[in-house]
Design an enzyme around this catalytic site. Sequence first.
Site, PDB file in Angstrom:
ATOM      1  N   ARG A 148       0.881  -1.170   0.000  1.00  0.00           N
ATOM      2  CA  ARG A 148       0.000   0.000   0.000  1.00  0.00           C
ATOM      3  C   ARG A 148       0.918   1.220   0.000  1.00  0.00           C
ATOM      4  NH1 ARG A 148      -5.434   1.241   1.540  1.00  0.00           N
ATOM      5  NH2 ARG A 148      -5.631   3.324   2.439  1.00  0.00           N
ATOM      6  N   HIS A 152      -6.765   0.078  -7.224  1.00  0.00           N
ATOM      7  CA  HIS A 152      -7.110  -0.484  -5.910  1.00  0.00           C
ATOM      8  C   HIS A 152      -7.867  -1.803  -6.131  1.00  0.00           C
ATOM      9  CE1 HIS A 152      -7.599  -0.716  -1.753  1.00  0.00           C
ATOM     10  NE2 HIS A 152      -8.321   0.353  -1.486  1.00  0.00           N
ATOM     11  N   GLN A 175      -9.997  -3.656  -3.341  1.00  0.00           N
ATOM     12  CA  GLN A 175     -11.276  -3.011  -3.064  1.00  0.00           C
ATOM     13  C   GLN A 175     -12.317  -3.388  -4.117  1.00  0.00           C
ATOM     14  OE1 GLN A 175     -12.226  -0.807  -0.373  1.00  0.00           O
ATOM     15  NE2 GLN A 175     -14.177  -1.431  -1.263  1.00  0.00           N
ATOM     16  N   ASP A 228     -16.389   8.082  -3.131  1.00  0.00           N
ATOM     17  CA  ASP A 228     -15.094   7.937  -2.469  1.00  0.00           C
ATOM     18  C   ASP A 228     -14.781   9.257  -1.777  1.00  0.00           C
ATOM     19  OD1 ASP A 228     -12.647   6.928  -1.653  1.00  0.00           O
ATOM     20  OD2 ASP A 228     -11.638   7.355  -3.542  1.00  0.00           O
ATOM     21  N   CYS A 233     -16.258   3.206  -0.331  1.00  0.00           N
ATOM     22  CA  CYS A 233     -15.189   2.299   0.076  1.00  0.00           C
ATOM     23  C   CYS A 233     -14.587   2.656   1.434  1.00  0.00           C
ATOM     24  CB  CYS A 233     -14.118   2.215  -1.001  1.00  0.00           C
ATOM     25  SG  CYS A 233     -13.429   3.791  -1.517  1.00  0.00           S
ATOM     26  N   ARG A 240     -14.081  -6.899   2.210  1.00  0.00           N
ATOM     27  CA  ARG A 240     -12.641  -6.805   1.992  1.00  0.00           C
ATOM     28  C   ARG A 240     -11.964  -8.070   2.528  1.00  0.00           C
ATOM     29  NH1 ARG A 240      -9.993  -1.872   1.398  1.00  0.00           N
ATOM     30  NH2 ARG A 240      -8.119  -3.166   1.349  1.00  0.00           N
TER      31      ARG A 240
END
Length: 367
Positions: free
Chosen positions: A148, A175, A178, A269, A310, A338
């Site tokens: 990440r 991502h 996700q 988001d 998310c 997730r």
Amino acid sequence: MAGGYPADWLGKYDNATSFLYTHGDGEHEREKKAPQLKTQGKHVLTMCDLSKDEVVNILRVALAMKESRSVFTETGYDRFSDTLKGYSLLTLFEKPSLRTRVSLEVGMNQLGGQAIFYSIDNSPLGVKESIEDTGRVLSRMCQGITARVNSRHSVRNLALVSTIPVINALDDYGHPMQMLADLQTIIEHKGTLDGLTMAYFGDLENNVTYDLMRTAALMGYNLKLAGSGDIEEAVWAEVRAMSEKTGSKVEVCKTAQDAMAGVDVVYCDSWMSYGIPKDEEEKRKALFMPFQVTGELMKLAKPECIFMNCLPAARDMEQTAEVIDGPQSVVFDQAENRLHAQKALLVYLLSPKRFAQIVAVPPLPSK
């Protein structure tokens, strides 16, 4: 049952349990019959690194893993509990996270392996030692790496030199973990991806937007975008190539109202992603406020539309409190998924033979 994805798909014909894995020269009969699934590559850096069939199989296993885990507290039994026994996943973090770290560590634990947290915030890749040396060392000690990071260049350079799977846990370009959780959530609530239209509102120039575009094009549903920001041409090129095969339509709308009309799924988001200075908040609020998702705007969508974010979310910024806390919101199902979607992805990449054995199980016979 949700469309073609029954929750207990593995059922009693489960072959994920440990007794099916022999120790020695013997080979279980099902191992001989199990198809050998081939991945397109070891690494998953964006959704372009997976095929539609791969995603479908990952989601089937994710749904079965979630179902198996749902009875664990009552029975003490999870048929996937030693699927990655003895495996180690190194999780590199340059950017902070709650959901990513917890879901990876809990997920590896539930699969019988371990996740090792390592912060590179104060020791970026390639500074203290070369990325080549780092990748080679980790490849001899671990079975997989998640990263990440701030920049796509870090995770791509690591993937170039690593002989074990590298998974992008978020960078400035994608991502994918996700996205798999998002797809699982949509399937759970809609039963299928076929014929769906999603609308996304907010920052168009970010990692989530890019992978939402790729995911829609890959899986064949439609996506309408409304917001501000310049989408990179390389992303559009990827989307156009996949859309030609799947028939997906990905488009930018002029207004939030145009994007919302008649959609099945609404997605937001954060306007203040990690790394954006606090002093830019007011400027960004003014830029994105015309695309805020409100209860009034949601009325333009289909009545059974679901709302997704998310997380982390800021109430009364990208969406109002009445939306995210309302009956159409599925954000906490999305967050939980997730865990399950990543577990399935990890088995697929770290132990493809075992994954092939799992998906070789036929659907339960109809009653």
